[in-house]
Design a protein around this motif. Sequence first.
Motif, mmCIF file in Angstrom:
data_model
loop_
_atom_site.group_PDB
_atom_site.id
_atom_site.type_symbol
_atom_site.label_atom_id
_atom_site.label_comp_id
_atom_site.label_asym_id
_atom_site.label_seq_id
_atom_site.Cartn_x
_atom_site.Cartn_y
_atom_site.Cartn_z
ATOM 1 N N GLU A 43 0.791 -1.224 0.000
ATOM 2 C CA GLU A 43 0.000 0.000 0.000
ATOM 3 C C GLU A 43 0.827 1.279 0.000
ATOM 4 O O GLU A 43 0.368 2.318 -0.471
ATOM 5 C CB GLU A 43 -0.924 -0.006 1.225
ATOM 6 N N GLU A 44 2.035 1.229 0.551
ATOM 7 C CA GLU A 44 2.850 2.437 0.659
ATOM 8 C C GLU A 44 3.513 2.773 -0.674
ATOM 9 O O GLU A 44 3.893 1.895 -1.439
ATOM 10 C CB GLU A 44 3.918 2.269 1.730
ATOM 11 N N ASN A 45 3.680 4.067 -0.919
ATOM 12 C CA ASN A 45 4.355 4.534 -2.131
ATOM 13 C C ASN A 45 5.748 5.079 -1.853
ATOM 14 O O ASN A 45 6.401 5.606 -2.750
ATOM 15 C CB ASN A 45 3.515 5.622 -2.820
ATOM 16 N N ASP A 46 6.202 4.962 -0.603
ATOM 17 C CA ASP A 46 7.529 5.446 -0.246
ATOM 18 C C ASP A 46 8.606 4.576 -0.889
ATOM 19 O O ASP A 46 8.333 3.506 -1.424
ATOM 20 C CB ASP A 46 7.713 5.428 1.271
ATOM 21 N N LEU A 47 9.851 5.064 -0.825
ATOM 22 C CA LEU A 47 10.969 4.241 -1.251
ATOM 23 C C LEU A 47 11.010 2.976 -0.407
ATOM 24 O O LEU A 47 10.761 3.015 0.801
ATOM 25 C CB LEU A 47 12.281 5.009 -1.102
ATOM 26 N N VAL A 48 11.351 1.853 -1.046
ATOM 27 C CA VAL A 48 11.317 0.587 -0.319
ATOM 28 C C VAL A 48 12.267 0.598 0.878
ATOM 29 O O VAL A 48 11.991 -0.038 1.904
ATOM 30 C CB VAL A 48 11.641 -0.594 -1.257
ATOM 31 N N ALA A 49 13.388 1.302 0.767
ATOM 32 C CA ALA A 49 14.323 1.374 1.892
ATOM 33 C C ALA A 49 13.657 2.030 3.095
ATOM 34 O O ALA A 49 13.857 1.606 4.240
ATOM 35 C CB ALA A 49 15.572 2.137 1.490
ATOM 36 N N ASP A 50 12.865 3.067 2.853
ATOM 37 C CA ASP A 50 12.155 3.741 3.941
ATOM 38 C C ASP A 50 11.072 2.837 4.525
ATOM 39 O O ASP A 50 10.826 2.850 5.738
ATOM 40 C CB ASP A 50 11.531 5.038 3.435
ATOM 41 N N ILE A 51 10.422 2.065 3.659
ATOM 42 C CA ILE A 51 9.380 1.151 4.132
ATOM 43 C C ILE A 51 9.981 0.123 5.087
ATOM 44 O O ILE A 51 9.446 -0.153 6.157
ATOM 45 C CB ILE A 51 8.698 0.453 2.938
ATOM 46 N N GLY A 52 11.124 -0.452 4.695
ATOM 47 C CA GLY A 52 11.771 -1.434 5.552
ATOM 48 C C GLY A 52 12.148 -0.858 6.896
ATOM 49 O O GLY A 52 11.957 -1.488 7.950
ATOM 50 N N GLU A 53 12.684 0.347 6.896
ATOM 51 C CA GLU A 53 13.062 1.006 8.147
ATOM 52 C C GLU A 53 11.850 1.206 9.042
ATOM 53 O O GLU A 53 11.902 0.956 10.254
ATOM 54 C CB GLU A 53 13.715 2.351 7.833
ATOM 55 N N ASP A 54 10.741 1.651 8.462
ATOM 56 C CA ASP A 54 9.525 1.887 9.244
ATOM 57 C C ASP A 54 8.989 0.590 9.850
ATOM 58 O O ASP A 54 8.572 0.560 11.014
ATOM 59 C CB ASP A 54 8.448 2.521 8.358
ATOM 60 N N ILE A 55 8.986 -0.476 9.063
ATOM 61 C CA ILE A 55 8.461 -1.755 9.547
ATOM 62 C C ILE A 55 9.277 -2.257 10.730
ATOM 63 O O ILE A 55 8.728 -2.687 11.750
ATOM 64 C CB ILE A 55 8.450 -2.793 8.415
ATOM 65 N N THR A 56 10.602 -2.213 10.603
ATOM 66 C CA THR A 56 11.452 -2.697 11.697
ATOM 67 C C THR A 56 11.233 -1.883 12.960
ATOM 68 O O THR A 56 11.090 -2.441 14.054
ATOM 69 C CB THR A 56 12.936 -2.633 11.276
ATOM 70 N N ARG A 57 11.204 -0.573 12.831
ATOM 71 C CA ARG A 57 11.011 0.276 14.006
ATOM 72 C C ARG A 57 9.650 0.009 14.658
ATOM 73 O O ARG A 57 9.553 -0.137 15.883
ATOM 74 C CB ARG A 57 11.128 1.745 13.618
ATOM 75 N N GLU A 58 8.605 -0.064 13.858
ATOM 76 C CA GLU A 58 7.267 -0.282 14.408
ATOM 77 C C GLU A 58 7.149 -1.656 15.058
ATOM 78 O O GLU A 58 6.520 -1.809 16.110
ATOM 79 C CB GLU A 58 6.225 -0.118 13.297
ATOM 80 N N ALA A 59 7.784 -2.667 14.440
ATOM 81 C CA ALA A 59 7.727 -4.018 15.001
ATOM 82 C C ALA A 59 8.431 -4.081 16.350
ATOM 83 O O ALA A 59 7.918 -4.681 17.316
ATOM 84 C CB ALA A 59 8.353 -5.009 14.024
#
Length: 237
Positions: A43-59
């Motif tokens: 669903e996200e349109n951000d750069l994939v590198a940013d998506i990965g960073e967000d997922i790890t932090r939120e998890a």
Amino acid sequence: MFIEPEELRTELARLEEIEKASLRLVVQAIYDYRETAVDIFQEENDLVADIGEDITREALDKLGMSRIDQRLFGKVDYKRARCIFHPEYTVKQASFVDSKAEKISDQGAATLQTSQFSMKVRQVRGGQAIEVPGEMPPILRVRDENYIITTLFVKYNYDEENDANVLKSITATAVPNGFLQAKYNPTAQDTIWLAGRNSPLRGEMFRVRLSFRCLKNKAGWRVQKLFPPPQEFLWGE
């Protein structure tokens, strides 16, 4: 009983025990969050590198961990000063967790910068044996307190399908602390590293790729692979 991080220079089995426990925590956090991770990638349109960073932090924030009120610095996505509690000891740790997101065609390795780990890179490049030191120290000293450094990486392997990013798998790995150099990378020929995608002729910054296969051959538990639901996860030794 607190132990001093310096003691881990010679107590290498205990150091690996700490790194293994730290990887288990990260793997559990990602496992619990993996269904949401699939949705975020689609669903996200951000750069994939940013998506990965967000997922790890939120998890990791969702799972939670002990915390020491000390700010850490470094070129790593997630940083936390914390205590590792073991039945026989407690040690202060600087936990660094970085995230990568790359096409699944390159799922066998992760590209790292020397600022992200404490080992020396011993490998053969251009037919010559080289040694490049990691820029992190094995022990971080902040305000007269010592913390053993643990470096973990989470790599999100995805593919593009119908103009959407589809998460295919997640690789979580523990990079050995520099005190473990003799076991994991004693020589340029006995290594866990692959050549990075940088050109010395163009003056590009040195990069190196961590080979998951080579690291796993040294210690199977250091590389764990997770898949989106409904596939289950089994810890690999």
